[in-house]
Motif scaffolding. Structure first.
Motif, short mmCIF file in Angstrom:
data_model
loop_
_atom_site.label_atom_id
_atom_site.label_comp_id
_atom_site.label_asym_id
_atom_site.label_seq_id
_atom_site.Cartn_x
_atom_site.Cartn_y
_atom_site.Cartn_z
N GLN A 1 3.08 5.81 -2.98
CA GLN A 1 4.34 6.81 -3.60
C GLN A 1 4.18 6.82 -5.16
N LEU A 2 3.60 5.87 -5.55
CA LEU A 2 3.51 5.79 -7.10
C LEU A 2 2.08 6.97 -7.40
N LEU A 3 1.37 6.94 -6.66
CA LEU A 3 0.23 7.84 -7.21
C LEU A 3 0.71 9.28 -6.82
N SER B 1 -1.58 10.56 -10.95
CA SER B 1 -3.04 9.86 -11.23
C SER B 1 -2.72 8.23 -11.44
N ILE B 2 -3.83 7.93 -11.16
CA ILE B 2 -4.02 6.28 -11.51
C ILE B 2 -3.64 5.96 -13.04
N GLU C 1 0.68 -1.04 -0.01
CA GLU C 1 0.03 -0.01 -0.21
C GLU C 1 0.81 1.34 0.16
N ALA C 2 1.93 1.22 0.58
CA ALA C 2 2.95 2.36 0.75
C ALA C 2 3.35 2.57 -0.72
#
Length: 119
Positions: free
Chosen positions: A105-107, A112-113, A100-101
């Protein structure tokens, strides 16, 4: 019931697979108790251009969920088998938190997704 298509990202699936025997061919895992169903899914993986790895029973499917060594990495069949075997049951909660972390971080980085999922 089967669990499949969840050890790689949508980006990997969108890029598509490679012909059988091609170097760098990515593997997908399937877990479940339905042997015939797993056989069909493994055939589907091959048709889509991915190597298939039988990840065991549905009870073993935790080995391919968020944050585990097998999750979210474009691995070949041998590396995927090793990653599935390396998962530690008592670390499932840690794996989820770490996964989840990573997504957060990617987001934060991508904005944006849609940017993450783009091929």
């Amino acid at each position: 019931m089967l669990k499949a298509f969840n050890n790689v990202t949508a980006r990997t699936l969108a890029r598509g697979g490679l012909p059988a025997g091609a170097p760098g061919r990515i593997a997908l895992s399937v877990a479940g108790d339905d042997v015939a169903g797993k056989k069909l899914v493994l055939q589907l993986f091959d048709q889509l251009g991915f190597d298939g790895v039988d990840a065991g029973t549905l009870a073993d499917s935790w080995r391919q969920q968020v944050g585990t060594p097998a999750y979210g990495h474009d691995l070949d069949a041998a590396a995927l088998r090793a990653a599935l075997a390396a998962a530690e049951r008592d670390r499932v909660a840690d794996y989820r938190r770490e996964g989840e972390a990573m997504v957060r971080q990617l987001l934060a980085t991508a904005g944006s997704i849609d940017a993450i999922a783009a091929p």
